[in-house]
Design a protein around this motif. Structure first.
Motif, PDB file in Angstrom:
ATOM      1  N   VAL A 117       0.833  -1.203   0.000  1.00  0.00           N
ATOM      2  CA  VAL A 117       0.000   0.000   0.000  1.00  0.00           C
ATOM      3  C   VAL A 117       0.869   1.254   0.000  1.00  0.00           C
ATOM      4  N   ALA A 118       1.943   1.261   0.795  1.00  0.00           N
ATOM      5  CA  ALA A 118       2.802   2.442   0.872  1.00  0.00           C
ATOM      6  C   ALA A 118       3.516   2.705  -0.446  1.00  0.00           C
ATOM      7  N   VAL A 119       4.002   1.667  -1.100  1.00  0.00           N
ATOM      8  CA  VAL A 119       4.728   1.846  -2.368  1.00  0.00           C
ATOM      9  C   VAL A 119       3.783   2.359  -3.461  1.00  0.00           C
ATOM     10  N   ILE A 120       2.618   1.723  -3.597  1.00  0.00           N
ATOM     11  CA  ILE A 120       1.681   2.144  -4.645  1.00  0.00           C
ATOM     12  C   ILE A 120       1.161   3.548  -4.363  1.00  0.00           C
ATOM     13  N   THR A 121       0.850   3.841  -3.100  1.00  0.00           N
ATOM     14  CA  THR A 121       0.378   5.178  -2.739  1.00  0.00           C
ATOM     15  C   THR A 121       1.433   6.233  -3.037  1.00  0.00           C
ATOM     16  N   THR A 122       2.680   5.950  -2.710  1.00  0.00           N
ATOM     17  CA  THR A 122       3.757   6.909  -2.972  1.00  0.00           C
ATOM     18  C   THR A 122       3.934   7.150  -4.458  1.00  0.00           C
ATOM     19  N   PHE A 123       3.924   6.088  -5.258  1.00  0.00           N
ATOM     20  CA  PHE A 123       4.099   6.245  -6.708  1.00  0.00           C
ATOM     21  C   PHE A 123       2.960   7.057  -7.311  1.00  0.00           C
ATOM     22  N   LEU A 124       1.726   6.721  -6.966  1.00  0.00           N
ATOM     23  CA  LEU A 124       0.587   7.439  -7.525  1.00  0.00           C
ATOM     24  C   LEU A 124       0.534   8.883  -7.028  1.00  0.00           C
ATOM     25  N   ALA A 125       0.894   9.110  -5.758  1.00  0.00           N
ATOM     26  CA  ALA A 125       0.892  10.472  -5.225  1.00  0.00           C
ATOM     27  C   ALA A 125       1.937  11.336  -5.919  1.00  0.00           C
ATOM     28  N   LEU A 126       3.129  10.785  -6.161  1.00  0.00           N
ATOM     29  CA  LEU A 126       4.155  11.548  -6.866  1.00  0.00           C
ATOM     30  C   LEU A 126       3.725  11.847  -8.301  1.00  0.00           C
ATOM     31  N   LEU A 127       3.142  10.853  -8.967  1.00  0.00           N
ATOM     32  CA  LEU A 127       2.700  11.056 -10.347  1.00  0.00           C
ATOM     33  C   LEU A 127       1.594  12.104 -10.419  1.00  0.00           C
ATOM     34  N   LEU A 128       0.603  11.988  -9.539  1.00  0.00           N
ATOM     35  CA  LEU A 128      -0.509  12.938  -9.569  1.00  0.00           C
ATOM     36  C   LEU A 128      -0.063  14.342  -9.183  1.00  0.00           C
ATOM     37  N   SER A 129       0.787  14.462  -8.189  1.00  0.00           N
ATOM     38  CA  SER A 129       1.262  15.781  -7.764  1.00  0.00           C
ATOM     39  C   SER A 129       2.101  16.434  -8.851  1.00  0.00           C
ATOM     40  N   THR A 130       2.917  15.635  -9.530  1.00  0.00           N
ATOM     41  CA  THR A 130       3.739  16.182 -10.607  1.00  0.00           C
ATOM     42  C   THR A 130       2.886  16.658 -11.776  1.00  0.00           C
ATOM     43  N   LEU A 131       1.932  15.831 -12.185  1.00  0.00           N
ATOM     44  CA  LEU A 131       1.064  16.210 -13.301  1.00  0.00           C
ATOM     45  C   LEU A 131       0.196  17.415 -12.968  1.00  0.00           C
ATOM     46  N   CYS A 132      -0.127  17.591 -11.697  1.00  0.00           N
ATOM     47  CA  CYS A 132      -0.957  18.725 -11.292  1.00  0.00           C
ATOM     48  C   CYS A 132      -0.131  19.997 -11.119  1.00  0.00           C
ATOM     49  N   ALA A 133       1.095  19.875 -10.601  1.00  0.00           N
ATOM     50  CA  ALA A 133       1.896  21.060 -10.287  1.00  0.00           C
ATOM     51  C   ALA A 133       2.529  21.682 -11.527  1.00  0.00           C
ATOM     52  N   PHE A 134       2.916  20.869 -12.508  1.00  0.00           N
ATOM     53  CA  PHE A 134       3.653  21.416 -13.654  1.00  0.00           C
ATOM     54  C   PHE A 134       2.833  22.401 -14.478  1.00  0.00           C
ATOM     55  N   PRO A 135       1.563  22.144 -14.796  1.00  0.00           N
ATOM     56  CA  PRO A 135       0.800  23.163 -15.551  1.00  0.00           C
ATOM     57  C   PRO A 135       0.671  24.482 -14.807  1.00  0.00           C
ATOM     58  N   PHE A 136       0.524  24.444 -13.471  1.00  0.00           N
ATOM     59  CA  PHE A 136       0.452  25.695 -12.716  1.00  0.00           C
ATOM     60  C   PHE A 136       1.758  26.467 -12.797  1.00  0.00           C
ATOM     61  N   SER A 137       2.874  25.758 -12.839  1.00  0.00           N
ATOM     62  CA  SER A 137       4.170  26.434 -12.901  1.00  0.00           C
ATOM     63  C   SER A 137       4.522  26.883 -14.307  1.00  0.00           C
ATOM     64  N   LEU A 138       4.042  26.167 -15.321  1.00  0.00           N
ATOM     65  CA  LEU A 138       4.410  26.481 -16.698  1.00  0.00           C
ATOM     66  C   LEU A 138       3.820  27.797 -17.163  1.00  0.00           C
ATOM     67  N   GLY A 139       2.640  28.123 -16.705  1.00  0.00           N
ATOM     68  CA  GLY A 139       2.014  29.382 -17.099  1.00  0.00           C
ATOM     69  C   GLY A 139       0.591  29.444 -16.603  1.00  0.00           C
ATOM     70  N   SER A 140       0.075  30.650 -16.503  1.00  0.00           N
ATOM     71  CA  SER A 140      -1.287  30.831 -16.021  1.00  0.00           C
ATOM     72  C   SER A 140      -2.289  30.482 -17.111  1.00  0.00           C
ATOM     73  N   PHE A 141      -3.401  29.944 -16.718  1.00  0.00           N
ATOM     74  CA  PHE A 141      -4.498  29.631 -17.626  1.00  0.00           C
ATOM     75  C   PHE A 141      -5.794  30.033 -16.939  1.00  0.00           C
ATOM     76  N   PHE A 142      -6.889  29.905 -17.637  1.00  0.00           N
ATOM     77  CA  PHE A 142      -8.166  30.360 -17.110  1.00  0.00           C
ATOM     78  C   PHE A 142      -8.538  29.554 -15.857  1.00  0.00           C
ATOM     79  N   GLY A 143      -8.721  30.272 -14.758  1.00  0.00           N
ATOM     80  CA  GLY A 143      -9.102  29.636 -13.505  1.00  0.00           C
ATOM     81  C   GLY A 143      -7.952  29.063 -12.718  1.00  0.00           C
ATOM     82  N   SER A 144      -6.702  29.339 -13.128  1.00  0.00           N
ATOM     83  CA  SER A 144      -5.559  28.739 -12.433  1.00  0.00           C
ATOM     84  C   SER A 144      -5.430  29.252 -10.999  1.00  0.00           C
ATOM     85  N   ARG A 145      -5.666  30.546 -10.800  1.00  0.00           N
ATOM     86  CA  ARG A 145      -5.552  31.089  -9.445  1.00  0.00           C
ATOM     87  C   ARG A 145      -6.624  30.526  -8.521  1.00  0.00           C
ATOM     88  N   PHE A 146      -7.823  30.381  -9.050  1.00  0.00           N
ATOM     89  CA  PHE A 146      -8.906  29.835  -8.233  1.00  0.00           C
ATOM     90  C   PHE A 146      -8.636  28.369  -7.887  1.00  0.00           C
TER      91      PHE A 146
END
Length: 293
Positions: A96-125
């Motif tokens: 459970v810990a290994v799968i949770t860590t892998f999925l959490a890192l993948l999801l956090s990375t995919l979510c954080a990179f668009p916010f850092s790459l540039g602003s888009f509609f509704g990004s601040r909200f």
């Protein structure tokens, strides 16, 4: 020439570092003594647990002299693995810990990179909503989570143990701040060469973000390994239990004798201790890194 200079400088730097440590110890003898005393008090319960785990059942372990006097036995450890599925609980926790860590890192990375790459509609909200997630205690989500997983018929399953831990607002904010510190010229040059966003993320941003990913991965793994409340609520069968839930379930059968529960606690602590000894540098760097961020 460079290697000779480096070989001359390196021993001098080590000697200077050792001298500075000794000087700090001489300047603050009271602080050093207090730290040593606190370390001693921390080691006493640990020594009690280890010594009591090797005592025969029914021994008097409340007296300090009984800790260090024979006899000793390993029968407690044998009974731990024969009377309860401890090995299965450890495997469940690890899986459970290994799968949770892998999925959490993948999801956090995919979510954080668009916010850092540039602003888009509704990004601040959206970022505001993610930041609010840090203010919501985990206990407040137990009832909604239980209702959702009950309606999905996922209670007492691995899905119930893994999925609630993969969405980490702290991970999104941490990785976004780290991505913001990367040189923008790298991404601009990659875009001019025709590099897509996904390739840019996994070939440029992720390799440069290993310190942040390592820190987040360590904290996520330890948090999943030590999680008790949600696995205790969502699981009922011993085959799905993790080790933080299984050991109290096992210890509840022994109210007067301390030897067998202490042996179980030692068995549980060994994987975490080994992980700390192997990754102690990364753990220390992760704590300092998250503190600075």
């Amino acid at each position: 020439m460079f290697m000779d200079t480096w070989m001359d400088v390196q021993p001098a730097a080590i000697t200077q570092s050792n001298t500075q440590r000794a000087t700090r110890r001489e300047r603050h003898p009271i602080a050093f003594c207090v730290a040593s005393l606190l370390a001693f008090f921390w080691l006493v319960p640990l020594a009690w647990v280890i010594l009591v785990s090797f005592k025969p059942q029914g021994s008097n372990v409340m007296n300090a002299t009984g800790w260090v006097t024979p006899p000793y036995t390993i029968e407690n450890y044998i009974e731990v693995f024969t009377k309860a599925p401890v090995a299965l609980w450890i495997w469940n926790s690890f899986l459970v810990a290994v799968i949770t860590t892998f999925l959490a890192l993948l999801l956090s990375t995919l979510c954080a990179f668009p916010f850092s790459l540039g602003s888009f509609f509704g990004s601040r909200f959206l970022m505001f909503l993610i930041a609010i997630g840090l203010m919501v205690p985990g206990e407040a989500t137990l009832i909604p989570l239980y209702v959702v997983f009950r309606n999905l018929n996922w209670l007492d399953s691995y899905q119930a143990l893994i999925l609630p831990g993969i969405a980490i607002p702290f991970g999104v904010l941490l990785l976004k701040q780290f991505f913001d510190g990367l040189p923008r010229e790298l991404f601009e040059a990659a875009m001019m060469d025709g590099c897509g966003i996904v390739r840019m993320l996994f070939q440029i941003a992720v390799p440069l973000s290993r310190p942040a990913l390592a820190a987040l991965g360590i904290f996520t793994f330890l948090g999943s390994w030590n999680n008790f409340l949600w696995p205790f609520i969502s699981t009922t069968s011993p085959q799905i239990m993790t080790i933080p839930v299984g050991i109290p379930f096992f210890n509840s059968s022994y109210h007067t004798d301390y030897t067998l529960p202490m042996a179980a606690n030692v068995v549980v602590s060994v994987p975490v201790l080994v992980a700390f000894l192997l990754f102690q540098k990364q753990i220390i760097k992760g704590i300092s890194f998250t503190g600075l961020k």
